[in-house]
Design an enzyme around this catalytic site. Structure first.
Site, PDB file in Angstrom:
ATOM      1  N   SER A 129       0.837  -1.196   0.000  1.00  0.00           N
ATOM      2  CA  SER A 129       0.000   0.000   0.000  1.00  0.00           C
ATOM      3  C   SER A 129       0.882   1.260   0.000  1.00  0.00           C
ATOM      4  O   SER A 129       1.597   1.507  -0.960  1.00  0.00           O
ATOM      5  CB  SER A 129      -0.980  -0.029   1.178  1.00  0.00           C
ATOM      6  OG  SER A 129      -1.987   0.930   1.033  1.00  0.00           O
ATOM      7  N   HIS A 164      -4.197  -1.558  -4.491  1.00  0.00           N
ATOM      8  CA  HIS A 164      -5.627  -1.842  -4.256  1.00  0.00           C
ATOM      9  C   HIS A 164      -6.462  -1.621  -5.511  1.00  0.00           C
ATOM     10  O   HIS A 164      -7.582  -1.109  -5.446  1.00  0.00           O
ATOM     11  CB  HIS A 164      -6.158  -0.961  -3.121  1.00  0.00           C
ATOM     12  CG  HIS A 164      -5.327  -0.990  -1.880  1.00  0.00           C
ATOM     13  ND1 HIS A 164      -5.046  -2.155  -1.194  1.00  0.00           N
ATOM     14  CD2 HIS A 164      -4.694   0.014  -1.203  1.00  0.00           C
ATOM     15  CE1 HIS A 164      -4.289  -1.869  -0.134  1.00  0.00           C
ATOM     16  NE2 HIS A 164      -4.048  -0.567  -0.129  1.00  0.00           N
TER      17      HIS A 164
END
Length: 240
Positions: A129, A164
């Site tokens: 992330s 994501h």
């Protein structure tokens, strides 16, 4: 003759904090130098959240490695000790959280410069992330609330990164639009469950811990839209 070590980066669409099977972290450790690599976790993006640190230690202590944590919000090392500590690591693993805050804190403490030095010396840099975003020159982030462009990364990986890609609403169309308009340079979009290894800025390997997880190369097509190309990922648990 002096041998220059390969400079390597891993972008993770998962890991100890989200994946119960541990496949991505096992794959990562298999690419570290040495039989028992030293793995340093940087939880800066989460504000050094204690629970996140505990999950890392719980996941890596049983593995064949030497885990450690570098906190910066309650820093204990002076500049010399900080440099010695980071340069002694075989893997630097950066956690998720706020990409913009992560970069700002690193720069205040000089960690950005030390990570560049470690990278040039052969330390494997990786993250999930925000910890994937930070290595690129630019990224697609929710650091400011709504999805936005951040062009302030370390630039160790050319182009941009979007994590994501399949799991957060709006990520895919927003990233494609940013690349199409030039707000972000061409780059890499990771679905959850994907791991990618770059050597000297070039993609060397892409793997997936779950069926169907994909890595994409996203580039402007010159017609005001973006071209999205899926990159084959080897399912983990199979032979390369």
């Amino acid at each position: 003759m002096v041998t220059v070590p390969a400079r390597r980066l891993v972008l993770l669409g998962g890991g100890f904090s989200t994946d119960e099977d541990g496949l991505l972290d096992d794959w990562l450790l298999a690419r570290a130098r040495g039989p028992r690599p030293r793995v340093c976790f940087l939880p800066t993006a989460s504000g050094d959240a204690p629970g996140y640190v505990d999950r890392f230690l719980d996941a890596f202590r049983p593995r064949h490695c030497e885990p450690a944590v570098l906190p910066l919000f309650r820093r204990e090392l002076d500049d010399d000790a900080l440099r010695a500590f980071l340069l002694a690591q075989d893997v630097v693993y950066v956690g998720g959280g706020n990409t913009a805050n992560l970069l700002a804190v690193w720069r205040v403490h000089g960690v950005d410069r030390l990570l560049r030095e470690a990278y040039d010396r052969g330390t494997l840099l990786c993250g999930i992330s925000a910890g994937a975003n930070c290595w690129a020159g630019a990224s697609h982030t929710d650091s400011f609330g709504p999805l936005a462009v951040l062009r302030d990364g370390l630039g160790l990986l050319p182009g941009s990164v979007c994590p994501h890609y399949d799991s957060e609403p709006g990520r895919r169309p927003s990233y494609r639009r940013a690349v199409a308009t030039g707000a972000l340079p061409a780059g890499w979009a990771l679905e959850d469950g994907v791991g990618t290894l770059f050597t000297d800025g070039r993609l060397q390997e892409a793997v997936a811990r779950r069926p169907g997880a994909r890595l994409y190369r996203v580039e402007p097509d010159g017609r005001g839209t973006a071209d999205e190309r899926a990159v084959p990922c080897r399912p983990l648990g199979t032979t390369a």
